[in-house]
Design an enzyme around this catalytic site. Structure first.
Site, mmCIF file in Angstrom:
data_model
loop_
_atom_site.group_PDB
_atom_site.id
_atom_site.type_symbol
_atom_site.label_atom_id
_atom_site.label_comp_id
_atom_site.label_asym_id
_atom_site.label_seq_id
_atom_site.Cartn_x
_atom_site.Cartn_y
_atom_site.Cartn_z
ATOM 1 N N GLU A 94 0.818 -1.214 0.000
ATOM 2 C CA GLU A 94 0.000 0.000 0.000
ATOM 3 C C GLU A 94 0.852 1.264 0.000
ATOM 4 O OE1 GLU A 94 -4.074 -1.436 2.070
ATOM 5 O OE2 GLU A 94 -2.529 -0.815 3.483
ATOM 6 N N ASP A 149 -8.500 -8.422 4.671
ATOM 7 C CA ASP A 149 -8.142 -7.332 5.583
ATOM 8 C C ASP A 149 -9.156 -7.196 6.707
ATOM 9 O OD1 ASP A 149 -6.721 -5.232 6.609
ATOM 10 O OD2 ASP A 149 -7.548 -3.737 5.249
ATOM 11 N N GLU A 164 -12.517 -1.431 12.374
ATOM 12 C CA GLU A 164 -12.566 -0.758 11.080
ATOM 13 C C GLU A 164 -13.693 -1.293 10.203
ATOM 14 O OE1 GLU A 164 -8.917 -1.146 8.890
ATOM 15 O OE2 GLU A 164 -9.720 -0.210 7.078
#
Lengths: 712, 712
Positions: free
Chosen positions: B301, B375, B403
């Protein structure tokens, strides 16, 4: 047997509150019992009220809470008896029968009176409206908290300003510009679903000092705050604040009609723009009938404004005012403007732009003027607009958050700084007219008056980033209520309420507070120097900085030091900003021999060798001030150290550590500044001066990119 | 007389702590007396220890605090007697004389034993080292907090993993990436001068569940964290954490030699680079002799890494490992990599890149692998790397911060999710080898083992953003200590410690927790769907999103829904990611008839009309899951509402409001998802389905730009 008693006792303890550390969360509303307060509070036996009203409910609950805390026993609502505290408005027959002098006190004033009702000795808290009862109740509690008697009370008081507002520079992502106390209290993500109990505590603390309004968002405003996504959240906050006498206001982004309204222009004379704002105001008031109004930063530091369309500030403000007028709202229009296109001295610009607009503003516009013409420096002369716009309501804006006075870790009581400004004589229209006077006197009957403080409040447990910064929130509220008030008295009250009413605590704490601001001036920017901060975050010294996009952002612009001398010539030979003051002041301050030395370099460029009142040269005097500032911090450390054991250990330790940080940073300021000015002036250090331990290059190389509050 | 007594009583109250609300700050360490706990704790009369040691000091103080709270009377250190709690290591003769079975328990294990010393009935907490005594003391307190007896104790326990770490995704400006609990606890601006008492409370809470390390900064790391400006601050934190058995680690930015070292390259094979890191490690260890090591996110990333120089992950990790090796530090090298250049299924990439490196890593490197290959989704199959690198230490990374499970306001207990992964059979090297087994068994004698959890902790008063999110911090610690542990038992313990040991509270709270994660799966992404979140912040549904820069960031990439069907074909006819699992799993999961339906759309693209076990079509089943998820939240609301009066009012109200928010957002997820999939599939809603109240365009238009945690 022991076991059985234990279990019975435990059954009662199940929902009892646990011990909790003194961490500052309780502010000046600690309500701890002490021999001094308990003896005075002992006369209060119960709270009596006849009226049902959300605000009177809060007043009664606050009195019960406070009296219980201060006496160490449970004091609740009860039938009338000797020692009752009787609260209410003339709607309560018992209050009406007393025929108290409530006339002229408005909604917010109150009377506290020791009286006899039905043969009982009682204490009365009376007002024309519930919010006055609430304020009076806090006043009664303050009397007890500071160890005074309520046995023969006769108090009659009302606020001298209408608008007593906090300005939150809070962004919708909860970043607080110039915030040193955590994030914004407003948890927009969880609003409106979650009403954080802290919102109530915030309102309560404000009400306790008479603050009656809050601008929720940053003057560098996001138009998103005006959208349907945010309005229900704001409505929830307004509903929580309402019974505490606090109105909600918003900073309005002038270009919102374009950004969230889909229009092509934000020209205030465009009918579509005016209609958009009118509809927006209607939409807001449909949710919040007592919405306070808009605060606007326009055509300043990159913000949009009417100037983008060649319209005046008055034209911009009046258009918004028309939208709010049917609902009773006000526009607070900031005078903090300066433009890079103009080479004019930044100190002059607000006056140049606004003074000619006197009389041109709609009657629900109030111009919001900073206390000084630069930007909340440790010392500035009062803003030359005060007294200079006799047909325009002006309110003063001060900064409670310490952007320029050491962030959260420096002990700097701002009450004295604000008092200095408020008590300054404007000589307008005549000698003896102080800034406070100009704020208090409506420019016409019914015209608004007010003051705003840029809040220092955030999510930190102690609210303001440090224990002592609570005093600045407190002092702002007290001076907003009475701009003629004494910073020293306010400091004493705060110290007693927040730390202990024990004189052995109050005296040294107050002494520290009263010397603290001048200490900051000395170790940062003595003798009228200003704006010598490191770039952006304003953390630490940067007198050498000379590389910023705008000339009037650079410290070198402000001090103008060179081989021959230092200071900004604002007399006729220079920018002549001094002529924007009343003639008497122009004469005094324009004369380097008559200007107070503390403002010398603000108005004059003078030789390093100039002889000062002390007999020292200016250069020697400057260095002496820097040294004195550091010494003052050392003296505060000593005063504080002597309080060990007299105040609770957690807060004692925190203040001790913060003072040590302040000491180190004061030394940094002193060393870096002396190193720099020695080089610029080309002069050796005065005899006996301790040389800075590092070369100038060392101080110049310091970078602190993560210092907080830097604008985004 | 009354007055006199009052003043005497008050004198004693002066420094007594005030009442304080139950706001969650006390976590699971509330130590409130209740009949159940007090009866059990009553046997404990005092704490006895012979050793002076900072950690044993903390253990003794914790026992005194806990026993005092749980019994409702003061229990302190005392001479030995009946009911004493005797703590220590064999350095204490009294402990040594008991000849307890401490062998094999290492430094961190402990024995709790009811015993007789000098004729007194005592409870012994013994360990080989002080930290084991501390852990044992917390275990003893937990036994009492959950209402169990300590009258006949015989416990012997040790942690099954070496590294039990929190990973803080905290930036130096205190922003927390994916943080929903305020700002970073680390107040870098005030460090090292101010040691916030909260640092100690943080360490204490971690120690109470056996967490023994913390990575202070974000894996998307700033190189500034390694500079001399930050190291003294980090040293201060390390000093506070040390006696609690907690080591400090840092995320290391791979390009730091360039950014703060002044080198031209960060090539791991460049001798200057290696020398820079060696010097940096020496500098760190000079301040922090027990520094834990580095965590590295490399070539993922946008982060720099050895791949920038065409070096392998092993070459990068080993270079850093060599710098740490002399000091005993480890490198935790993250396997979360995926590259946009490669068109390979994102689920495959970590395995493709890392499996060939097995055996190539230095012995103080441990590869940190997320629980699943995408993820931290609400449900993922276990990561195929577990069991697939038999010569390489692997540690698991889970995300405690939610998240992808509703941020702070959704009640979602993650213990069950982690248990599902930990108890998954890897079939490597043989059937019955669970993920937990692979984590626990060192790949060679002395090789490190571990687990890391991305922290959900911030400055919010309740630490984790909600009351129930505290359970995830707690459960992470417990499962890190024993990955074979039961999520249900852990939930029960947490409920008893945090809310009340009353079974009328524990049972419904535990029931809510145990159903909560599946509820989230159902209302967000049932049947193996994943990553259908709105862009960036991941707040709310975005299954329609198809405009992101990288294909494998788009929800449409993940669900691949069209007219004919839905799901990601990861069998041989598709990406064949399923073949990265052991053959037995490849067969089962690769077969749409045998794969568990909860993973169906993870591995298979199937028809909307596919018949499910329930007899419904896939389309009907999908809608039913969405409806069921919402209904589950409603059921949790009912369970919670019945607890009114059984738990304290402030926390009760907060949870009530959060559940209402969750209900609304679950409905939003359900409505938006059904509206979207109905359109994509072209199918009518199944009979009896309540239609979404708004058209699809409405949901697509929702924008929440200020949702927290979005990466900067």
């Amino acid at each position: 047997m022991v076991k059985w008693i234990g279990l019975v006792a435990l059954a009662g303890m199940l929902w009892s509150a646990p011990a909790c550390a003194e961490d500052g969360y309780d502010l000046w509303l600690r309500y701890r019992a002490s021999p001094a307060t308990a003896a005075q509070a002992a006369v209060a036996t119960g709270v009596v009220r006849d009226e049902r009203d959300p605000t009177i409910d809060l007043a009664a609950a606050e009195l019960a809470r406070g009296l219980s805390g201060l006496t160490g026993r449970s004091v609740g609502e009860s039938a009338i008896g000797d020692g009752s505290v009787v609260i209410g408005t003339p709607r309560s027959p018992r209050i009406a029968a007393l025929r108290l002098p409530l006339e002229g006190l408005g909604r917010e004033g109150y009377v506290l009176r020791s009286a006899t009702i039905d043969g009982r000795r009682v204490t009365v808290v009376a007002a024309n409206a519930p919010v006055g009862v609430l304020y009076g109740s806090f006043r009664l509690l303050r009397t007890l908290q500071t160890g005074s008697s309520i046995a023969a009370l006769n108090v009659r008081d009302r606020p001298k300003l209408d608008l007593r507002l906090l300005n939150h520079w809070d962004n919708p992502d909860r970043y607080v510009e110039r915030g040193y106390a955590g994030r914004s209290l407003w948890d927009w993500q969880k609003l409106p679903g979650f009403a954080d109990p802290r919102y109530t505590e915030y309102a309560r603390a404000n009400a306790s000092v008479g603050i009656n309004g809050t601008v929720l968002n940053n003057v560098n405003a996001s138009a998103d705050m005006l959208t349907p996504a945010f309005l229900p959240k704001i409505e929830t906050l307004a509903g929580i604040f309402r019974p505490w006498g606090i109105k909600v206001y918003l900073s309005a982004r002038f270009s919102a009609p374009i950004e969230v309204g889909g229009l092509k222009t934000a020209d205030p004379l465009d009918p579509q723009v005016a209609a958009w704002w009118k509809a927006k105001a209607d939409e807001i008031y449909a949710r919040i009938p007592d919405f306070g109004g808009f605060l606007v930063k326009a055509n300043s530091e990159g913000q949009p404004g009417p100037g983008d369309y060649h319209r005046s500030h008055a034209e911009g403000a009046n258009m918004l005012a028309a939208a709010l007028k049917p609902h009773g709202g006000v526009v607070m229009w900031r005078a903090f403007v300066y433009a890079s296109e103009k080479p004019e001295d930044r100190v002059r610009q607000a006056y140049s732009e606004f003074a000619p607009l006197d009389g041109k503003f709609a009657d629900n516009v109030i111009v919001q003027v900073k206390n000084g013409a630069i930007d909340f420096q440790p010392r500035e002369p009062f803003h030359q607009l005060f007294g200079a716009m006799p047909r325009t309501p002006l309110m003063m804006e001060v900064q409670i958050t310490k952007e320029y006075l050491g962030f959260a870790t420096h002990l700097a009581y701002l009450g004295t700084m604000w008092e200095e400004v408020l008590k300054s004589d404007t000589y307008r229209p005549r000698a003896g007219t102080t800034v406070a006077d100009t704020l208090e006197r409506p420019v016409r009957p019914g015209a608004p008056t007010g003051i705003a403080g840029v809040a220092n409040i955030g999510t930190d447990r102690n609210w303001s980033g440090s224990q002592f910064d609570q005093a600045n929130w407190y002092a702002f509220g007290r001076l907003a209520w009475d701009p003629q008030g004494s910073a020293g008295e306010i400091a004493r009250d705060w110290a007693a309420m927040t730390w202990s009413p024990d004189p052995a605590v109050v005296a040294p704490v107050t002494a520290m507070m009263l010397r603290s601001r001048e200490a900051v001036v000395d170790y940062m920017m003595p003798l009228g120097l200003n704006h010598l901060f490191a770039t952006g975050h304003h953390y630490g010294p940067g007198p050498w900085v000379n590389d910023l996009a705008r000339e009037d952002w650079n410290p070198t612009y402000f001090h103008k030091a060179d081989r021959s001398g230092i200071g900004f010539d604002r007399t006729r030979t220079g920018s002549d900003a001094v002529s924007q003051y009343a003639p008497a002041l122009t004469r005094t301050w324009g004369d380097p021999k008559r200007v107070p030395e503390k403002l010398l370099l603000w108005f004059h460029h003078v030789s390093w060798d100039r002889r000062m009142e002390s007999g020292r040269t200016l250069w020697e005097e400057l260095v002496a001030h820097y040294d004195h500032g550091v010494a003052e911090v050392a003296a505060m450390q000593e005063q504080w150290a002597a309080l060990e054991g007299k105040v609770d250990p957690q807060r004692f330790a925190e203040v001790t550590q913060f003072l040590a940080i302040q000491r180190g940073e004061a030394q940094w300021w002193r060393d870096a500044s002396i190193a720099y000015f020695a080089e610029v002036s080309g002069r050796p250090l005065p005899a006996g001066t301790v040389p800075p331990p590092q070369p100038l290059a060392y101080y110049k190389a310091i970078r602190t990119p993560y210092a907080p509050g830097n604008g985004k």
